[in-house]
Design a protein around this motif. Sequence first.
Motif, PDB file in Angstrom:
ATOM      1  N   ASP A  57       0.877  -1.290  -0.088  1.00 56.94           N
ATOM      2  CA  ASP A  57       0.094   0.278   0.137  1.00 56.94           C
ATOM      3  C   ASP A  57       1.064   1.286  -0.179  1.00 56.94           C
ATOM      4  OD1 ASP A  57      -2.203  -1.592   0.105  1.00 56.94           O
ATOM      5  OD2 ASP A  57      -2.805  -1.222   2.254  1.00 56.94           O
ATOM      6  N   ARG A  58       2.162   1.099   0.170  1.00 57.49           N
ATOM      7  CA  ARG A  58       2.933   2.413   0.009  1.00 57.49           C
ATOM      8  C   ARG A  58       3.109   2.854  -1.300  1.00 57.49           C
ATOM      9  NH1 ARG A  58       8.026   0.365   4.253  1.00 57.49           N
ATOM     10  NH2 ARG A  58       6.448  -0.017   6.015  1.00 57.49           N
ATOM     11  N   GLY A  59       2.897   4.102  -1.283  1.00 49.77           N
ATOM     12  CA  GLY A  59       3.180   5.010  -2.813  1.00 49.77           C
ATOM     13  C   GLY A  59       4.253   5.879  -2.596  1.00 49.77           C
ATOM     14  N   GLU A  60       4.171   6.806  -3.610  1.00 52.79           N
ATOM     15  CA  GLU A  60       5.050   7.708  -3.798  1.00 52.79           C
ATOM     16  C   GLU A  60       5.089   8.768  -2.545  1.00 52.79           C
ATOM     17  OE1 GLU A  60       4.978   9.820  -7.308  1.00 52.79           O
ATOM     18  OE2 GLU A  60       5.344   7.840  -8.441  1.00 52.79           O
ATOM     19  N   TRP A  61       3.730   8.816  -1.911  1.00 54.38           N
ATOM     20  CA  TRP A  61       3.427   9.618  -0.753  1.00 54.38           C
ATOM     21  C   TRP A  61       4.336   9.049   0.644  1.00 54.38           C
ATOM     22  CZ3 TRP A  61       1.670   6.748   3.412  1.00 54.38           C
ATOM     23  CH2 TRP A  61       0.950   5.842   2.998  1.00 54.38           C
ATOM     24  N   TYR A  62       4.745   7.969   0.590  1.00 56.52           N
ATOM     25  CA  TYR A  62       5.092   7.290   1.779  1.00 56.52           C
ATOM     26  C   TYR A  62       6.691   7.939   2.079  1.00 56.52           C
ATOM     27  CZ  TYR A  62       6.297   3.810   5.306  1.00 56.52           C
ATOM     28  OH  TYR A  62       6.486   3.210   6.671  1.00 56.52           O
ATOM     29  N   ALA A  63       6.651   8.918   2.626  1.00 58.03           N
ATOM     30  CA  ALA A  63       8.118   9.492   3.219  1.00 58.03           C
ATOM     31  C   ALA A  63       7.776  10.263   4.431  1.00 58.03           C
ATOM     32  CB  ALA A  63       8.434  10.204   1.826  1.00 58.03           C
ATOM     33  N   GLY A  64       9.004  10.360   5.278  1.00 57.03           N
ATOM     34  CA  GLY A  64       8.782  11.225   6.324  1.00 57.03           C
ATOM     35  C   GLY A  64       7.672  10.791   7.571  1.00 57.03           C
ATOM     36  N   VAL A  65       7.376   9.351   7.494  1.00 57.63           N
ATOM     37  CA  VAL A  65       6.384   8.870   8.682  1.00 57.63           C
ATOM     38  C   VAL A  65       7.225   7.931   9.437  1.00 57.63           C
ATOM     39  CG1 VAL A  65       4.497   8.600   6.829  1.00 57.63           C
ATOM     40  CG2 VAL A  65       6.010   6.892   6.936  1.00 57.63           C
ATOM     41  N   LEU A  66       6.445   7.865  10.534  1.00 56.69           N
ATOM     42  CA  LEU A  66       6.873   7.035  11.663  1.00 56.69           C
ATOM     43  C   LEU A  66       7.288   5.675  11.330  1.00 56.69           C
ATOM     44  CD1 LEU A  66       4.942   8.580  14.776  1.00 56.69           C
ATOM     45  CD2 LEU A  66       7.533   8.827  14.128  1.00 56.69           C
ATOM     46  N   PRO A  67       8.005   4.942  11.767  1.00 60.32           N
ATOM     47  CA  PRO A  67       8.139   3.404  11.504  1.00 60.32           C
ATOM     48  C   PRO A  67       6.907   2.610  11.578  1.00 60.32           C
ATOM     49  CG  PRO A  67      10.234   4.253  12.727  1.00 60.32           C
ATOM     50  CD  PRO A  67       9.105   5.137  12.904  1.00 60.32           C
ATOM     51  N   ASP A  68       6.659   1.764  10.784  1.00 58.75           N
ATOM     52  CA  ASP A  68       5.728   0.645  10.963  1.00 58.75           C
ATOM     53  C   ASP A  68       6.229  -0.142  12.287  1.00 58.75           C
ATOM     54  OD1 ASP A  68       4.564   1.556   8.866  1.00 58.75           O
ATOM     55  OD2 ASP A  68       4.754  -0.089   7.807  1.00 58.75           O
ATOM     56  N   ARG A  69       5.450  -0.920  12.836  1.00 61.25           N
ATOM     57  CA  ARG A  69       5.678  -1.475  14.148  1.00 61.25           C
ATOM     58  C   ARG A  69       5.286  -2.896  14.299  1.00 61.25           C
ATOM     59  NH1 ARG A  69       5.813   0.798  19.847  1.00 61.25           N
ATOM     60  NH2 ARG A  69       5.410  -1.113  21.265  1.00 61.25           N
ATOM     61  N   ILE A  70       6.163  -3.856  14.417  1.00 59.41           N
ATOM     62  CA  ILE A  70       5.910  -5.364  14.883  1.00 59.41           C
ATOM     63  C   ILE A  70       6.246  -5.576  16.054  1.00 59.41           C
ATOM     64  CG2 ILE A  70       6.423  -7.715  14.152  1.00 59.41           C
ATOM     65  CD1 ILE A  70       7.748  -6.619  11.514  1.00 59.41           C
ATOM     66  N   THR A  71       5.026  -5.913  16.944  1.00 64.48           N
ATOM     67  CA  THR A  71       5.260  -6.455  18.217  1.00 64.48           C
ATOM     68  C   THR A  71       5.117  -7.827  18.448  1.00 64.48           C
ATOM     69  OG1 THR A  71       4.082  -4.170  18.797  1.00 64.48           O
ATOM     70  CG2 THR A  71       4.365  -5.600  20.574  1.00 64.48           C
ATOM     71  N   ILE A  72       5.962  -8.390  19.066  1.00 63.15           N
ATOM     72  CA  ILE A  72       6.165  -9.771  19.416  1.00 63.15           C
ATOM     73  C   ILE A  72       5.734  -9.880  20.901  1.00 63.15           C
ATOM     74  CG2 ILE A  72       7.495 -11.974  19.495  1.00 63.15           C
ATOM     75  CD1 ILE A  72       9.058 -10.672  16.809  1.00 63.15           C
TER      76      ILE A  72
END
Length: 81
Positions: A57-72
Motif C-alpha cells: 500500500d506504500r506509494g510515492e506519498w510514503y515518506a517522512g512517516v513514523l516506522p511501522d511496528r511489529i510487536t512480538i
Amino acid sequence: MLEMTREEFEELVAEALDRIPPELTRLMDNVAVFVEDEPPADDPELLGLYEGTPLTDRGEWYAGVLPDRITIYRNPHVADV
C-alpha cells in the motif's frame, strides 16, 4: 510453560531477525520490532501484531512517516511450548 527471561526471549527474537534472508530484510524498510510481555487483553493468545502501512500500500506519498511496528508478545509464545 517454558521458563525464559525477557532478555533471553529478546535475544532469540534478535537471532531470528538476523536469520531473515537479505532479500527480505531489504523490504523491511522503516519497520521497528518490539517485544512486549502481554498481548492486548481482548486477544490474550495473540503472538504478534503488525501496525502500519503494508508494503503493497506504500506509494510515492510514503515518506517522512513514523516506522511501522511489529510487536512480538513473549508470554503467549512461552506458554505454547
